[in-house]
Design an enzyme around this catalytic site. Structure first.
Site, short mmCIF file in Angstrom:
data_model
loop_
_atom_site.label_atom_id
_atom_site.label_comp_id
_atom_site.label_asym_id
_atom_site.label_seq_id
_atom_site.Cartn_x
_atom_site.Cartn_y
_atom_site.Cartn_z
N GLY A 193 110.78 -7.04 42.15
CA GLY A 193 111.95 -7.52 42.88
C GLY A 193 113.25 -7.29 42.13
O GLY A 193 114.27 -6.92 42.72
N SER A 194 113.23 -7.50 40.82
CA SER A 194 114.46 -7.33 40.04
C SER A 194 114.95 -5.89 40.11
O SER A 194 116.15 -5.65 40.28
CB SER A 194 114.22 -7.70 38.56
N ASN A 220 114.86 -19.23 45.96
CA ASN A 220 113.65 -19.46 45.19
C ASN A 220 113.58 -20.84 44.54
O ASN A 220 112.50 -21.29 44.18
CB ASN A 220 113.48 -18.38 44.11
N GLN A 239 111.05 -14.11 48.28
CA GLN A 239 110.38 -15.36 48.64
C GLN A 239 110.00 -15.41 50.12
O GLN A 239 109.27 -16.29 50.55
CB GLN A 239 111.27 -16.57 48.32
N SER A 296 108.63 -8.17 46.19
CA SER A 296 107.84 -8.16 44.95
C SER A 296 106.40 -8.53 45.29
O SER A 296 106.16 -9.42 46.11
CB SER A 296 108.43 -9.18 43.97
N ALA A 297 105.43 -7.85 44.65
CA ALA A 297 104.02 -8.11 44.97
C ALA A 297 103.49 -9.40 44.36
O ALA A 297 102.66 -10.09 44.97
CB ALA A 297 103.16 -6.93 44.51
N HIS A 298 103.97 -9.75 43.16
CA HIS A 298 103.33 -10.87 42.46
C HIS A 298 103.69 -12.25 43.03
O HIS A 298 103.16 -13.27 42.60
CB HIS A 298 103.57 -10.81 40.96
N THR A 357 105.34 8.46 37.11
CA THR A 357 104.00 8.43 37.70
C THR A 357 103.76 7.09 38.38
O THR A 357 104.00 6.04 37.80
CB THR A 357 102.96 8.68 36.59
N CYS A 397 113.24 -18.68 35.21
CA CYS A 397 114.12 -17.89 34.35
C CYS A 397 115.12 -18.77 33.62
O CYS A 397 115.61 -18.42 32.57
CB CYS A 397 114.89 -16.88 35.19
#
Ligand SMILES: *Cc1c(COP(=O)(O)O)cnc(C)c1O
Length: 391
Positions: free
Chosen positions: A71-72, A151, A179, A199-201, A237, A325
């Site tokens: 995401g960042s 968030n 989010q 973002s995936a996580h 890659t 953060c």
């Protein structure tokens, strides 16, 4: 001891089905997606399929989605990229005071480079007012960036209204939807959004992978020069295993979407009501309805978020105060300051975010453990004594 994880907005565990889909890409299917022999072609094929799986869910074209490291990176690329591409048209950017640091710090950097940034205020529940967005527009405005769901306090922003205003004035609109993915339906064929970060996580996928949606026709400079990956826009890659895992996570999120959201909202409400009932001088941050389904954010007067977290940790409960953060710094979060909380209240903030592995027993456990912790910390607090003495 019992372990209760309630920090799903910081990160989520990878679901077993996601992990199982990823594993072959580390071993027998390890090929480089740029190679022309069969393992390489297979990796390329799986990656294209993963992109299509995600864009089908988001209702956009595969050519409009670029994989990133998260995401960042997507936020950085979108904002710096549009600023650079449209510099000759103007130097003004509009955002809000409650954005993620991946947006705010980029805007601050751009200010040092001569851009002019308006950081819009939000109301007491954290809403950006679309009218304030429109009022801030000048003939120099080239970009509006306002997040989809905050968030920290979980407020869902009126991005449709904001996007319509952006369109009317022909200004590019970006939204950080990290989010929102998996927690709101996202239909890019309907939403007036030009760029969207993911973002995936945060949706039970792996860390280190995300994506940026770039609407067809929006000009954005390349992020990384090198090979021809991501249609030459972001060389390097590809993280094939991560991308395949991301696709599986998005599939799972939207296959069971209604069930997931209803379940979370029911537990969220039980947790919020339970805390309000059992702990005096507690206030809920954000809006009670336009809210992330798994977000519980409360402030307990007279005490410190850090000490609440440490006491919860001793009971096996993982939560956060402010955003991950910012914990570690003593300043109350920029979001709590923006919604107008005084230092005294903002300091005693606690964010508990629940997710698909949260159980009713977990909610019971927190409702049993937290009230005595708050009571004990308050009895140790000089502020509390003063306040009670004055009554
Ligand atoms: C977590 C988060 C990010 C950062 O995503 P990463 O993949 O960790 O870089 C950005 N914006 C919001 C709103 C987030 O919650």
């Amino acid at each position: 001891m019992r372990q209760v994880y309630m920090d799903y907005s910081a990160t989520t565990p990878v679901k077993e089905e996601v992990l199982q889909e990823m594993i072959p890409y580390f071993t027998e299917k390890f090929g480089n997606a740029s190679s022309i022999y069969s393992t390489g072609r297979q990796a390329k094929h799986e990656m294209d399929a993963a992109r299509k799986r995600i864009t089908d869910r988001l209702h956009c074209a595969p050519e409009e989605l670029y994989f990133t490291s998260g995401g960042s990176e997507a936020d950085n690329w979108a904002i710096k990229g549009i600023a650079k591409a449209r510099r000759s048209k103007g130097n003004h950017i509009i955002t809000s005071k409650i954005e993620h640091h991946a947006v705010l710090h980029v805007c601050e950097t751009l200010e040092k480079e001569g851009f002019d940034v308006t950081y819009l205020d939000v109301d007491a529940k954290g809403f950006v007012d679309p009218k304030a967005v429109e009022a801030a527009i000048t003939d120099q405005t080239i970009l509006i960036t306002v997040m989809y769901i905050n968030n920290e306090i979980g407020t869902i922003e009126p991005i449709v209204e904001i996007g319509e205003i952006a369109r009317k004035h022909q200004i590019v609109f970006h939204t950080d939807a990290v989010q929102a993915l998996g927690n709101l339906p996202i239909d890019l064929s309907q939403l007036p959004v030009d760029l969207m970060s993911f973002s995936a996580h945060k949706v039970y996928g792996p860390k280190g992978v995300g994506a940026l949606y770039v609407r067809k026709g929006i000009r954005l400079p390349n992020l990384i020069e090198g090979g021809a990956q991501e249609r030459r826009r972001r060389a390097g890659t590809e993280n094939v295993a991560g991308i395949v895992g991301f696709a599986k996570a998005v599939d799972l999120a939207y296959d069971h979407f209604d069930e997931h959201v209803e379940r979370l909202i029911a537990m969220r409400e039980r947790l919020i009501e339970g805390l309000l009932d059992s702990i005096p001088d507690t206030r809920v941050s954000g809006d009670r309805k336009q809210r992330h389904p798994g977000n519980v954010h409360v402030c307990f007067k007279y005490i410190e978020g850090e000490s609440i977290l440490l006491s919860l940790d001793m009971m096996g409960i993982a939560g956060s105060s402010g955003s991950a953060c910012t914990s570690g710094s003593l300043d109350p979060s920029h979001v709590l300051m923006a919604i107008g909380l005084g230092h005294d209240i903002a300091h005693g903030s606690l964010r508990l975010t629940i997710g698909d592995f949260t159980t009713e027993d977990d909610i019971d456990y927190v409702l049993e453990q937290l009230p005595p912790i708050i009571d004990r910390l308050r009895r140790m607090s000089p502020l509390y004594e003063q306040a009670k003495g004055a009554e």
